[in-house]
Design a protein around this motif. Sequence first.
Motif, mmCIF file in Angstrom:
data_model
loop_
_atom_site.group_PDB
_atom_site.id
_atom_site.type_symbol
_atom_site.label_atom_id
_atom_site.label_comp_id
_atom_site.label_asym_id
_atom_site.label_seq_id
_atom_site.Cartn_x
_atom_site.Cartn_y
_atom_site.Cartn_z
ATOM 1 N N LEU A 1 -2.219 -8.811 0.327
ATOM 2 C CA LEU A 1 -2.273 -7.767 1.353
ATOM 3 C C LEU A 1 -0.940 -7.649 2.084
ATOM 4 O O LEU A 1 -0.524 -6.551 2.469
ATOM 5 N N TRP A 2 -0.244 -8.789 2.304
ATOM 6 C CA TRP A 2 1.099 -8.719 2.896
ATOM 7 C C TRP A 2 2.051 -7.968 1.973
ATOM 8 O O TRP A 2 2.882 -7.169 2.435
ATOM 9 N N ALA A 3 1.940 -8.215 0.676
ATOM 10 C CA ALA A 3 2.777 -7.485 -0.281
ATOM 11 C C ALA A 3 2.479 -5.987 -0.228
ATOM 12 O O ALA A 3 3.391 -5.155 -0.255
ATOM 13 N N ALA A 4 1.185 -5.649 -0.148
ATOM 14 C CA ALA A 4 0.804 -4.234 -0.042
ATOM 15 C C ALA A 4 1.413 -3.599 1.196
ATOM 16 O O ALA A 4 1.834 -2.432 1.173
ATOM 17 N N LEU A 5 1.492 -4.365 2.277
ATOM 18 C CA LEU A 5 2.054 -3.843 3.524
ATOM 19 C C LEU A 5 3.536 -3.519 3.373
ATOM 20 O O LEU A 5 4.036 -2.561 3.977
ATOM 21 N N VAL A 6 4.263 -4.307 2.573
ATOM 22 C CA VAL A 6 5.672 -4.009 2.314
ATOM 23 C C VAL A 6 5.806 -2.648 1.629
ATOM 24 O O VAL A 6 6.635 -1.806 2.018
ATOM 25 N N PHE A 7 4.968 -2.425 0.615
ATOM 26 C CA PHE A 7 4.997 -1.133 -0.072
ATOM 27 C C PHE A 7 4.670 0.012 0.891
ATOM 28 O O PHE A 7 5.289 1.075 0.852
ATOM 29 N N ILE A 8 3.697 -0.205 1.743
ATOM 30 C CA ILE A 8 3.264 0.836 2.677
ATOM 31 C C ILE A 8 4.379 1.195 3.653
ATOM 32 O O ILE A 8 4.657 2.378 3.906
ATOM 33 N N LYS B 1 -13.690 -5.363 -1.129
ATOM 34 C CA LYS B 1 -14.293 -4.700 0.017
ATOM 35 C C LYS B 1 -13.305 -3.856 0.824
ATOM 36 O O LYS B 1 -13.712 -3.147 1.742
ATOM 37 N N LEU B 2 -12.025 -3.953 0.504
ATOM 38 C CA LEU B 2 -11.023 -3.241 1.298
ATOM 39 C C LEU B 2 -10.278 -2.180 0.491
ATOM 40 O O LEU B 2 -9.277 -1.650 0.958
ATOM 41 N N GLN B 3 -10.776 -1.848 -0.707
ATOM 42 C CA GLN B 3 -10.019 -0.919 -1.541
ATOM 43 C C GLN B 3 -9.912 0.464 -0.922
ATOM 44 O O GLN B 3 -8.847 1.074 -0.937
ATOM 45 N N GLY B 4 -11.010 0.987 -0.399
ATOM 46 C CA GLY B 4 -10.956 2.305 0.239
ATOM 47 C C GLY B 4 -10.047 2.304 1.446
ATOM 48 O O GLY B 4 -9.276 3.234 1.676
ATOM 49 N N MET B 5 -10.123 1.237 2.241
ATOM 50 C CA MET B 5 -9.280 1.136 3.435
ATOM 51 C C MET B 5 -7.795 1.067 3.065
ATOM 52 O O MET B 5 -6.955 1.740 3.674
ATOM 53 N N MET B 6 -7.452 0.245 2.057
ATOM 54 C CA MET B 6 -6.049 0.111 1.681
ATOM 55 C C MET B 6 -5.519 1.398 1.064
ATOM 56 O O MET B 6 -4.356 1.766 1.289
ATOM 57 N N MET B 7 -6.358 2.109 0.292
ATOM 58 C CA MET B 7 -5.931 3.406 -0.214
ATOM 59 C C MET B 7 -5.725 4.366 0.949
ATOM 60 O O MET B 7 -4.775 5.159 0.974
ATOM 61 N N GLY B 8 -6.602 4.277 1.951
ATOM 62 C CA GLY B 8 -6.431 5.084 3.150
ATOM 63 C C GLY B 8 -5.147 4.743 3.888
ATOM 64 O O GLY B 8 -4.458 5.624 4.403
ATOM 65 N N MET B 9 -4.810 3.452 3.948
ATOM 66 C CA MET B 9 -3.559 3.042 4.599
ATOM 67 C C MET B 9 -2.352 3.562 3.844
ATOM 68 O O MET B 9 -1.321 3.892 4.454
ATOM 69 N N TRP B 10 -2.459 3.632 2.519
ATOM 70 C CA TRP B 10 -1.362 4.204 1.730
ATOM 71 C C TRP B 10 -1.120 5.653 2.141
ATOM 72 O O TRP B 10 0.016 6.089 2.323
ATOM 73 N N PHE B 11 -2.206 6.403 2.311
ATOM 74 C CA PHE B 11 -2.063 7.791 2.723
ATOM 75 C C PHE B 11 -1.712 7.904 4.212
ATOM 76 O O PHE B 11 -1.075 8.869 4.639
ATOM 77 N N LEU B 12 -2.124 6.929 5.013
ATOM 78 C CA LEU B 12 -1.720 6.918 6.418
ATOM 79 C C LEU B 12 -0.211 6.741 6.520
ATOM 80 O O LEU B 12 0.438 7.344 7.384
ATOM 81 N N THR C 1 -7.125 10.543 5.827
ATOM 82 C CA THR C 1 -7.547 9.868 4.600
ATOM 83 C C THR C 1 -7.925 8.420 4.889
ATOM 84 O O THR C 1 -8.753 7.833 4.174
ATOM 85 N N PHE C 2 -7.325 7.834 5.924
ATOM 86 C CA PHE C 2 -7.699 6.471 6.310
ATOM 87 C C PHE C 2 -9.151 6.447 6.788
ATOM 88 O O PHE C 2 -9.935 5.573 6.415
ATOM 89 N N VAL C 3 -9.514 7.426 7.615
ATOM 90 C CA VAL C 3 -10.888 7.524 8.110
ATOM 91 C C VAL C 3 -11.848 7.781 6.949
ATOM 92 O O VAL C 3 -12.907 7.155 6.837
ATOM 93 N N GLY C 4 -11.461 8.706 6.060
ATOM 94 C CA GLY C 4 -12.313 9.011 4.913
ATOM 95 C C GLY C 4 -12.512 7.812 4.010
ATOM 96 O O GLY C 4 -13.619 7.565 3.525
ATOM 97 N N GLY C 5 -11.444 7.047 3.790
ATOM 98 C CA GLY C 5 -11.556 5.849 2.964
ATOM 99 C C GLY C 5 -12.446 4.798 3.596
ATOM 100 O O GLY C 5 -13.230 4.123 2.916
ATOM 101 N N ILE D 1 -0.211 5.726 18.763
ATOM 102 C CA ILE D 1 -1.368 4.830 18.979
ATOM 103 C C ILE D 1 -1.997 4.366 17.678
ATOM 104 O O ILE D 1 -2.303 3.181 17.505
ATOM 105 N N VAL D 2 -2.203 5.292 16.732
ATOM 106 C CA VAL D 2 -3.031 4.979 15.565
ATOM 107 C C VAL D 2 -2.385 3.938 14.648
ATOM 108 O O VAL D 2 -3.081 3.080 14.089
ATOM 109 N N GLY D 3 -1.073 3.976 14.505
ATOM 110 C CA GLY D 3 -0.400 3.011 13.640
ATOM 111 C C GLY D 3 -0.617 1.567 14.081
ATOM 112 O O GLY D 3 -1.089 0.732 13.294
ATOM 113 N N PRO D 4 -0.280 1.242 15.348
ATOM 114 C CA PRO D 4 -0.521 -0.131 15.821
ATOM 115 C C PRO D 4 -1.988 -0.541 15.744
ATOM 116 O O PRO D 4 -2.292 -1.678 15.359
ATOM 117 N N LEU D 5 -2.911 0.373 16.084
ATOM 118 C CA LEU D 5 -4.337 0.031 16.015
ATOM 119 C C LEU D 5 -4.772 -0.261 14.578
ATOM 120 O O LEU D 5 -5.565 -1.179 14.331
#
Length: 503
Positions: free
Chosen positions: A286-293, A427-438, A70-74, A262-266
């Motif tokens: 974005l730092w706050a979003a990372l806490v949730f993730i 510009k990062l909404q799809g990516m951050m949604m992808g990170m949520w699913f990652l 889903t990260f790739v798709g986003g 590998i994929v997580g650190p990258l």
Amino acid sequence: MNLTLEQIQDFKGKYPRQIWSLFFSEMWERFCFYGMRGMLVFFMISQLNFGDEQANLQYGATQAFVYAFTFVGGLFADKILGFRKSLFWGGLLMIVGSVILSIDPHQFFFLGIAFTVVGTGFFKPNISTMVGKLYKAGDSRTDAGFSLFYAGINLGALLGGYFCIAIGKGEMFSSFIPEDKRWNVAFSLAAIVMVVSLVNFIFTQRRLGPIGLQPQTLNADGTFSPMAKWKEYGVYVLSLVFVPIIMTMVSITEYTDLFMYIVGPLTLIYLFYEMTKVTPAERKKLWAALVFIIFSILFWGIYEQSGGSLSIFAANNLNKDLLGLDPNGVNNSGGAFFIIFLAPIIGLLWIWLSERKLEPNTLIKFGLGFIFLGLGYYLLFATKFFANLQGITSLNIFTIALLVITFGELCLSPIGLSIMTKLSTEKLQGMMMGMWFLASAYGQYVAGIIGANMASAREGATNYEKLITYTEGYKDLGIYALVAGLVLILISPFVKKLMQEVH
């Protein structure tokens, strides 16, 4: 119907009209996804002759790649396809995967799964992002909208989670379906409903205005031009190239281990790179979003035993004292059943509390989600006190545990989808949604490892000893969840500052 974004977002009442159409597209897609998810472990053990430990690891690997993609798709949706084309392409790939499995699930199991993995990656994050676009920034009704949308997800999960496994096992329609065709029919059902999902979305597009359209290329003179077709077609070709790669990596779990290391650190490195391009205020969000993730990884690692160890537990250690229902069917669909009724109520509760300035912030909701999750796993532990000497215990108590766990899920998952759209930059909404699913992918991966450890610890044991091993494991998971919930509540003031005006 050429609606503007302002017209769409300026809706009256609690929900925008478009959310109902997206609700039904997502519902049928989730029927397809959860129907196959519910069959995986049981099918691998009963039809492919996998051991319990191997089946748990394969399940974890399959689900991890579903969410990782889903990260790739986003990312592709953000940069090239747009949300609509990405969703439609993903749906087509899911149909292909389901059709392959319906033809011969024994021979083409991993090929069909690979198509489904890639297709889900393109479909799942982008429809959630479009739901977020229906609301203006700061609209207090957003959480309620995502809670309703989450009910659609779970209506599909309820139907697919019960019907597919029940048909495959012969618990339903066995007098009409030949025994050697039951699994073919079960997988065919997933393909049929996915077609319904895409047809519904075709009609939905007329009312979405500019939401989800393909991004345009910014020219040097400040004008915009359509995205180059070679880029779009390149995404389609590349996604097909991914199919044999995913097929190999899912079937050989050692490759999954390497991928997850590998994929997580990258991904984090790439996120940190993108964070250098935003303003300081956006960076804090974005730092706050990372806490949730990060915390969601732990949540899903515990929660997602339902498709792995709990599937085996249901098959071996539960009776049918709940209306004669199949324990595996209840395990696959019980949580979804409760969400259908509870999600709208919880969503309206958030609105009611918000109007009275009593609504807890999102991090407190996350903390409550962990606490309910922990209490639910303590109830799973308590099923051992109702077991007979053959290691068979009450499906009723098991179902009450699912109800408590569902309260935890409703405090976290729909709110998580909402908060990703609120904290992300445009510009990062799809990516951050992808990170949520990652993060969910890592949770699934961890869930598979936990389930495998439970299975490996009980080789050669009696059924009663197996029950004790599983229930003791669930008690430990309950402790971890409760501790995480308390930590989240304690750090909520600090994270609230990072979120700024977002609540």
